[in-house]
Design a protein around this motif. Structure first.
Motif, PDB file in Angstrom:
ATOM      1  N   LYS A 144     -34.740  -9.421  18.350  1.00 18.74           N
ATOM      2  CA  LYS A 144     -34.740  -9.070  20.008  1.00 18.74           C
ATOM      3  C   LYS A 144     -35.377  -8.054  20.356  1.00 18.74           C
ATOM      4  O   LYS A 144     -36.212  -8.352  21.658  1.00 18.74           O
ATOM      5  CB  LYS A 144     -32.994  -8.730  20.112  1.00 18.74           C
ATOM      6  CG  LYS A 144     -32.795  -8.940  21.397  1.00 18.74           C
ATOM      7  CD  LYS A 144     -31.123  -9.027  21.479  1.00 18.74           C
ATOM      8  CE  LYS A 144     -30.763  -8.239  23.023  1.00 18.74           C
ATOM      9  NZ  LYS A 144     -29.651  -7.808  22.761  1.00 18.74           N
ATOM     10  N   LYS A 145     -35.462  -6.994  19.938  1.00 14.18           N
ATOM     11  CA  LYS A 145     -36.366  -6.007  20.103  1.00 14.18           C
ATOM     12  C   LYS A 145     -37.633  -6.192  19.980  1.00 14.18           C
ATOM     13  O   LYS A 145     -38.568  -5.778  20.931  1.00 14.18           O
ATOM     14  CB  LYS A 145     -35.915  -4.499  19.425  1.00 14.18           C
ATOM     15  CG  LYS A 145     -34.711  -3.803  19.645  1.00 14.18           C
ATOM     16  CD  LYS A 145     -34.945  -2.529  20.154  1.00 14.18           C
ATOM     17  CE  LYS A 145     -34.070  -1.757  20.461  1.00 14.18           C
ATOM     18  NZ  LYS A 145     -34.392  -0.394  21.059  1.00 14.18           N
ATOM     19  N   ILE A 146     -38.417  -6.874  19.096  1.00 13.08           N
ATOM     20  CA  ILE A 146     -39.779  -7.131  19.070  1.00 13.08           C
ATOM     21  C   ILE A 146     -40.082  -8.126  20.065  1.00 13.08           C
ATOM     22  O   ILE A 146     -41.020  -8.107  20.809  1.00 13.08           O
ATOM     23  CB  ILE A 146     -40.088  -7.732  17.363  1.00 13.08           C
ATOM     24  CG1 ILE A 146     -40.128  -6.946  16.536  1.00 13.08           C
ATOM     25  CG2 ILE A 146     -41.244  -8.623  17.410  1.00 13.08           C
ATOM     26  CD1 ILE A 146     -40.411  -6.937  15.223  1.00 13.08           C
ATOM     27  N   ASN A 147     -39.192  -9.063  20.382  1.00  6.51           N
ATOM     28  CA  ASN A 147     -39.514 -10.048  21.454  1.00  6.51           C
ATOM     29  C   ASN A 147     -39.496  -9.479  22.876  1.00  6.51           C
ATOM     30  O   ASN A 147     -40.257  -9.672  23.695  1.00  6.51           O
ATOM     31  CB  ASN A 147     -38.454 -11.253  21.444  1.00  6.51           C
ATOM     32  CG  ASN A 147     -38.632 -12.206  20.377  1.00  6.51           C
ATOM     33  OD1 ASN A 147     -39.730 -12.220  19.904  1.00  6.51           O
ATOM     34  ND2 ASN A 147     -37.761 -12.886  19.885  1.00  6.51           N
ATOM     35  N   THR A 148     -38.629  -8.368  22.986  1.00 11.89           N
ATOM     36  CA  THR A 148     -38.858  -7.648  24.170  1.00 11.89           C
ATOM     37  C   THR A 148     -39.956  -6.753  24.657  1.00 11.89           C
ATOM     38  O   THR A 148     -40.577  -6.829  25.621  1.00 11.89           O
ATOM     39  CB  THR A 148     -37.247  -6.766  24.251  1.00 11.89           C
ATOM     40  OG1 THR A 148     -36.366  -7.347  24.213  1.00 11.89           O
ATOM     41  CG2 THR A 148     -37.475  -6.031  25.739  1.00 11.89           C
ATOM     42  N   PHE A 149     -40.505  -6.126  23.342  1.00 16.33           N
ATOM     43  CA  PHE A 149     -41.806  -5.613  23.427  1.00 16.33           C
ATOM     44  C   PHE A 149     -42.683  -6.334  23.686  1.00 16.33           C
ATOM     45  O   PHE A 149     -43.630  -6.204  24.734  1.00 16.33           O
ATOM     46  CB  PHE A 149     -41.947  -4.907  22.080  1.00 16.33           C
ATOM     47  CG  PHE A 149     -43.107  -4.355  21.741  1.00 16.33           C
ATOM     48  CD1 PHE A 149     -43.554  -3.121  22.464  1.00 16.33           C
ATOM     49  CD2 PHE A 149     -44.167  -4.639  20.807  1.00 16.33           C
ATOM     50  CE1 PHE A 149     -44.699  -2.400  22.262  1.00 16.33           C
ATOM     51  CE2 PHE A 149     -45.332  -4.051  20.693  1.00 16.33           C
ATOM     52  CZ  PHE A 149     -45.463  -2.928  21.277  1.00 16.33           C
TER      53      PHE A 149
END
Ligand SMILES: Cc1cc2nc3c(=O)[nH]c(=O)nc-3n(C[C@H](O)[C@H](O)[C@H](O)COP(=O)(O)O)c2cc1C
Length: 155
Positions: A144-149
């Motif tokens: 999730k964090k990588i996709n937000t980045f």
């Protein structure tokens, strides 16, 4: 958009994130390697000391030129609330060749904001996007964090 990911990793955590980003973004990737060994307990102490005092160390040259990329994503572990010494050294040697820059850091729990501020300062650029990954994030929320980045990069 041509993207280069440049990272340093002492124990593999930042390396894993860099490789996931490489796959998701179809980017080129370069690992910063350092002859000044930071392994073991002595290396840990040396790393903390060098990072908190802003010292640089010797790194091996990377083969790709950031100037040939539209965006460089720099990845670093947090060392004493700073970017790791090999990453600081890379930026010191290459900041003039960086076009756009985004950055991410991995850490145990804290110091990520300060480390990213330092990264931006050393690059003499505002970062296009940033990501802080604590060990908890990596355990529970990595994708999730990588996709937000990646969304923040507005590619
Ligand atoms: C010298 C040194 C200093 C560190 N300082 C911090 C710190 O200030 N805050 C923190 O949360 N983690 C700190 N850590 C933990 C690392 O940032 C964390 O384990 C990181 O994800 C390791 O990434 P790597 O496996 O790519 O080397 C430190 C680790 C080392 C070796």
């Amino acid at each position: 958009m041509k993207i280069l990911i440049v990272y340093y990793s002492r124990s593999g955590i930042t390396k894993n994130v860099a490789n996931i980003l490489k796959e998701k973004l179809d980017a080129d990737i370069e690992e910063i390697t350092d002859n000044n060994k930071y392994s073991g307990a002595i290396g840990w102490l040396k790393g903390g000391f060098n990072a908190s005092t802003g010292r640089l160390s010797e790194i091996n040259p990377i083969s790709k030129n950031p100037l040939h990329y539209d965006l460089t994503i720099i990845g670093s572990p947090v060392w004493a609330s700073n970017i790791a010494t090999p990453v600081a050294t890379f930026i010191n040697k290459n900041y003039k060749d960086l076009t756009k820059v985004a950055g991410f850091v991995t850490c145990g729990s804290g110091g990520g904001e300060k480390a990213l501020e330092k990264m931006s300062e050393e690059c003499e650029k505002q970062l296009e996007a940033t990501m802080i990954l604590t060990s908890k994030d990596i355990e529970n929320d990595l994708d999730k964090k990588i996709n937000t980045f990646i969304d923040k990069l507005k590619l």
